[in-house]
Design an enzyme around this catalytic site. Structure first.
Site, PDB file in Angstrom:
ATOM      1  N   GLY A  65       0.809  -1.223   0.000  1.00 37.21           N
ATOM      2  CA  GLY A  65       0.000   0.000   0.000  1.00 37.21           C
ATOM      3  C   GLY A  65       0.837   1.266   0.000  1.00 37.21           C
TER       4      GLY A  65
ATOM      5  N   LYS B  11       4.130   3.978  -1.238  1.00 34.91           N
ATOM      6  CA  LYS B  11       4.440   4.691  -2.497  1.00 34.91           C
ATOM      7  C   LYS B  11       5.140   3.757  -3.485  1.00 34.91           C
ATOM      8  CE  LYS B  11       6.442   8.127  -0.111  1.00 34.91           C
ATOM      9  NZ  LYS B  11       5.902   7.857   1.234  1.00 34.91           N
TER      10      LYS B  11
ATOM     11  N   ASP C  89       0.182  -5.410   3.923  1.00 35.05           N
ATOM     12  CA  ASP C  89       0.297  -4.047   4.451  1.00 35.05           C
ATOM     13  C   ASP C  89      -0.633  -3.954   5.655  1.00 35.05           C
ATOM     14  OD1 ASP C  89       0.449  -1.110   4.670  1.00 35.05           O
ATOM     15  OD2 ASP C  89       1.335  -1.256   2.667  1.00 35.05           O
TER      16      ASP C  89
ATOM     17  N   GLY D  92      14.090  -3.676  -1.277  1.00 32.79           N
ATOM     18  CA  GLY D  92      14.378  -2.296  -1.657  1.00 32.79           C
ATOM     19  C   GLY D  92      14.435  -1.403  -0.434  1.00 32.79           C
TER      20      GLY D  92
ATOM     21  N   PHE E 197      17.116   0.737  -7.271  1.00 31.33           N
ATOM     22  CA  PHE E 197      16.802  -0.142  -8.405  1.00 31.33           C
ATOM     23  C   PHE E 197      16.845   0.585  -9.746  1.00 31.33           C
ATOM     24  CE2 PHE E 197      15.132  -2.910  -5.092  1.00 31.33           C
ATOM     25  CZ  PHE E 197      15.496  -4.164  -5.575  1.00 31.33           C
TER      26      PHE E 197
ATOM     27  N   HIS F 296      15.878  14.241  -1.315  1.00 33.31           N
ATOM     28  CA  HIS F 296      14.683  13.387  -1.370  1.00 33.31           C
ATOM     29  C   HIS F 296      13.447  14.154  -0.899  1.00 33.31           C
ATOM     30  CE1 HIS F 296      17.552  10.050  -1.699  1.00 33.31           C
ATOM     31  NE2 HIS F 296      16.537   9.336  -2.156  1.00 33.31           N
TER      32      HIS F 296
ATOM     33  N   LYS G  46      10.464  10.830   3.506  1.00 31.41           N
ATOM     34  CA  LYS G  46      11.455   9.768   3.683  1.00 31.41           C
ATOM     35  C   LYS G  46      11.829   9.682   5.162  1.00 31.41           C
ATOM     36  CE  LYS G  46      15.890   8.154   1.807  1.00 31.41           C
ATOM     37  NZ  LYS G  46      15.439   6.749   1.814  1.00 31.41           N
TER      38      LYS G  46
ATOM     39  N   GLY H 167      19.984   5.184   1.533  1.00 34.44           N
ATOM     40  CA  GLY H 167      20.715   3.937   1.279  1.00 34.44           C
ATOM     41  C   GLY H 167      21.642   4.069   0.074  1.00 34.44           C
TER      42      GLY H 167
HETATM   43  N1  LIG Z   1      15.749   0.484  -3.413  1.00 37.93           N
HETATM   44  C1  LIG Z   1      15.106   1.421  -4.093  1.00 37.93           C
HETATM   45  O1  LIG Z   1      15.280   1.589  -5.305  1.00 37.93           O
HETATM   46  C2  LIG Z   1      14.117   2.288  -3.354  1.00 37.93           C
HETATM   47  C3  LIG Z   1      13.990   2.143  -2.016  1.00 37.93           C
HETATM   48  N2  LIG Z   1      13.066   2.858  -1.325  1.00 37.93           N
HETATM   49  C4  LIG Z   1      12.946   2.523   0.081  1.00 37.93           C
HETATM   50  O2  LIG Z   1      11.784   1.707   0.245  1.00 37.93           O
HETATM   51  C5  LIG Z   1      11.193   1.934   1.522  1.00 37.93           C
HETATM   52  C6  LIG Z   1       9.724   2.290   1.340  1.00 37.93           C
HETATM   53  O3  LIG Z   1       9.634   3.531   0.677  1.00 37.93           O
HETATM   54  P1  LIG Z   1       8.199   4.176   0.323  1.00 37.93           P
HETATM   55  O4  LIG Z   1       7.402   3.237  -0.502  1.00 37.93           O
HETATM   56  O5  LIG Z   1       8.495   5.530  -0.168  1.00 37.93           O
HETATM   57  O6  LIG Z   1       7.560   4.270   1.801  1.00 37.93           O
HETATM   58  P2  LIG Z   1       6.009   4.274   2.217  1.00 37.93           P
HETATM   59  O7  LIG Z   1       5.980   4.728   3.643  1.00 37.93           O
HETATM   60  O8  LIG Z   1       5.207   5.008   1.220  1.00 37.93           O
HETATM   61  O9  LIG Z   1       5.580   2.726   2.136  1.00 37.93           O
HETATM   62  C7  LIG Z   1       5.890   1.758   3.088  1.00 37.93           C
HETATM   63  C8  LIG Z   1       4.682   0.868   3.246  1.00 37.93           C
HETATM   64  O10 LIG Z   1       5.029  -0.227   4.100  1.00 37.93           O
HETATM   65  C9  LIG Z   1       3.963  -0.390   5.041  1.00 37.93           C
HETATM   66  N3  LIG Z   1       4.430  -1.079   6.234  1.00 37.93           N
HETATM   67  C10 LIG Z   1       4.896  -0.560   7.396  1.00 37.93           C
HETATM   68  N4  LIG Z   1       5.213  -1.555   8.248  1.00 37.93           N
HETATM   69  C11 LIG Z   1       4.928  -2.729   7.613  1.00 37.93           C
HETATM   70  C12 LIG Z   1       5.030  -4.095   7.983  1.00 37.93           C
HETATM   71  N5  LIG Z   1       5.495  -4.461   9.183  1.00 37.93           N
HETATM   72  N6  LIG Z   1       4.637  -5.023   7.077  1.00 37.93           N
HETATM   73  C13 LIG Z   1       4.184  -4.666   5.871  1.00 37.93           C
HETATM   74  N7  LIG Z   1       4.051  -3.391   5.470  1.00 37.93           N
HETATM   75  C14 LIG Z   1       4.445  -2.431   6.323  1.00 37.93           C
HETATM   76  C15 LIG Z   1       3.502   1.034   5.315  1.00 37.93           C
HETATM   77  O11 LIG Z   1       2.232   1.054   5.919  1.00 37.93           O
HETATM   78  P3  LIG Z   1       1.847   2.351   6.829  1.00 37.93           P
HETATM   79  O12 LIG Z   1       1.897   3.535   5.936  1.00 37.93           O
HETATM   80  O13 LIG Z   1       0.491   2.031   7.298  1.00 37.93           O
HETATM   81  O14 LIG Z   1       2.883   2.404   7.914  1.00 37.93           O
HETATM   82  C16 LIG Z   1       3.495   1.601   3.902  1.00 37.93           C
HETATM   83  O15 LIG Z   1       2.304   1.313   3.218  1.00 37.93           O
HETATM   84  C17 LIG Z   1      12.077   2.995   2.188  1.00 37.93           C
HETATM   85  O16 LIG Z   1      13.045   2.368   2.992  1.00 37.93           O
HETATM   86  C18 LIG Z   1      12.740   3.692   1.005  1.00 37.93           C
HETATM   87  O17 LIG Z   1      13.960   4.295   1.347  1.00 37.93           O
HETATM   88  C19 LIG Z   1      12.265   3.765  -1.943  1.00 37.93           C
HETATM   89  C20 LIG Z   1      12.379   3.975  -3.284  1.00 37.93           C
HETATM   90  C21 LIG Z   1      13.314   3.261  -4.111  1.00 37.93           C
HETATM   91  O1  LIG Z   2      13.019   6.766   0.138  1.00 40.78           O
HETATM   92  C1  LIG Z   2      13.149   6.933  -1.102  1.00 40.78           C
HETATM   93  O2  LIG Z   2      12.340   7.555  -1.780  1.00 40.78           O
HETATM   94  C2  LIG Z   2      14.316   6.330  -1.746  1.00 40.78           C
HETATM   95  N1  LIG Z   2      15.081   5.545  -1.044  1.00 40.78           N
HETATM   96  C3  LIG Z   2      16.238   4.864  -1.497  1.00 40.78           C
HETATM   97  C4  LIG Z   2      17.459   5.356  -0.764  1.00 40.78           C
HETATM   98  O3  LIG Z   2      17.389   5.597   0.453  1.00 40.78           O
HETATM   99  O4  LIG Z   2      18.525   5.478  -1.380  1.00 40.78           O
HETATM  100  C5  LIG Z   2      16.366   4.866  -2.999  1.00 40.78           C
HETATM  101  C6  LIG Z   2      15.932   6.133  -3.666  1.00 40.78           C
HETATM  102  O5  LIG Z   2      16.877   7.106  -3.379  1.00 40.78           O
HETATM  103  C7  LIG Z   2      14.544   6.542  -3.192  1.00 40.78           C
END
Ligand SMILES: NC(=O)C1=CN([C@@H]2O[C@H](COP(=O)(O)OP(=O)(O)OC[C@H]3O[C@@H](n4cnc5c(N)ncnc54)[C@H](OP(=O)(O)O)[C@@H]3O)[C@@H](O)[C@H]2O)C=CC1
Ligand SMILES: O=C(O)C1=N[C@H](C(=O)O)C[C@H](O)C1
Length: 265
Positions: free
Chosen positions: A10, A12, A34, A97, A126, A153, A157, A163
């Site tokens: 659920g 982003k 989620d 991720g 990624f 960012h 965040k 990372g």
């Molecule tokens: N490697 C890459 O290329 C990238 C990595 N990221 C990383 O990915 C992570 C998520 O980013 P983003 O999507 O922006 O964050 P969001 O906060 O939008 O999404 C995280 C989701 O995980 C849910 N969640 C929280 N706890 C749990 C749990 N125990 N089990 C299952 N779901 C859970 C949250 O629910 P709720 O909102 O209800 O807490 C939320 O819906 C971050 O660490 C970010 O840095 C982001 C972009 C790219």
């Molecule tokens: O939280 C984000 O949005 C992102 N997180 C990753 C990071 O911490 O490097 C990857 C990307 O920068 C987006």
């Protein structure tokens, strides 16, 4: 067909991963997890047509019968380690991720994965462009050992530094050590704590958090009467999707834990 489930479906990133997996002909979306979207339809949450798949509240609910082949995790740094241990212990491959895992935690996950024939990829970024930025930064470091990172960012965040910046700093440090070069002495003394940013090994990282940004990074090199800057911009979260889809397809052939998408390219 590779059966894929999305943890954090659920969020982003999770919503985009749901759409990307659903759209790929070699992957089958079999579920989403989620806590606050428990019981909702995954298609409604991701903004696509109803998929008749109900979201589960936690990984504990999906690791019994009918397990997926791969779980993709985009949750948050506070929960990733405990969830990763459970997923790999259940023999399910894991594409991570989510940021925030320490080297010690990655080593522990490597051992758990090997013991249970469950492979794991931890990729701080990624997007292809970000992987290339890190590679080029490491290639330049022996010639320009004075280097700092600025990562920018969105303001939702949770973690800092990013990372991506931590892995970039590690790759730069490894390259500098291999070339036996060191940076100039930093003669500045802070009059306000934090003014010079955070250090990862020898590299300074500055973190900017503002509405409007998605994910961006600059690596600044200083030389003799010249500077060289490389910059990467993720303009939307779609930039991460080809890498996530590739990881789901390749993970079965990469035993243990792999750190960085570059090892899959
Ligand atoms: N490697 C890459 O290329 C990238 C990595 N990221 C990383 O990915 C992570 C998520 O980013 P983003 O999507 O922006 O964050 P969001 O906060 O939008 O999404 C995280 C989701 O995980 C849910 N969640 C929280 N706890 C749990 C749990 N125990 N089990 C299952 N779901 C859970 C949250 O629910 P709720 O909102 O209800 O807490 C939320 O819906 C971050 O660490 C970010 O840095 C982001 C972009 C790219
Ligand atoms: O939280 C984000 O949005 C992102 N997180 C990753 C990071 O911490 O490097 C990857 C990307 O920068 C987006």
């Amino acid at each position: 067909m590779i059966r894929v489930m999305v943890n954090g479906a659920g969020g982003k990133m999770g919503r985009e991963v749901v759409k990307a997996v659903h759209a790929d002909s070699e992957l089958t979306l079999v579920g989403g997890i989620d806590p606050t979207k428990d019981g909702q339809d995954i298609g409604t949450v991701a903004g696509i047509e109803p998929l008749q798949i109900t979201m589960a509240p936690s990984v504990d609910d999906v690791l019994g019968n009918n397990k997926p082949d791969v779980i993709v995790d985009f949750t948050n740094p506070a929960v990733i380690f405990e969830n990763a241990k459970k997923i790999l212990s259940a023999g399910v491959h894991l594409v991570i991720g989510t940021t925030g895992l320490t080297e010690e935690q990655r080593n522990e996950l490597h051992e758990i994965g090997l013991k249970n024939q469950a492979n794991c990829l931890v990729a701080p970024n990624f997007s292809l462009g970000a992987v290339m930025m890190m590679k080029v930064a490491a290639d330049l470091a022996p010639y320009f050992p004075d280097v700092e990172i600025i990562e920018l960012h969105h303001n939702h965040k949770y973690d800092a530094p990013s990372g991506t910046s931590i892995l970039t700093a590690k790759l730069i440090n490894d390259a500098k050590q291999a070339a036996n070069v060191t940076s100039s002495e930093d003669l500045t003394r802070e009059s306000l704590p934090g003014a010079r940013g955070a250090k990862v090994d020898d590299i300074t990282i500055h973190s900017v958090r503002l509405p409007g940004y998605v994910a961006h990074q600059e690596v600044l090199f200083g030389g003799h009467d010249e500077t060289l800057t490389i910059r990467h911009d993720s303009l939307s979260r779609l930039s991460f999707m080809p890498g996530v889809v590739l990881a789901c397809k390749k993970i079965t052939s990469k035993p243990g834990l792999t750190y960085g998408l570059e090892h899959y390219l």
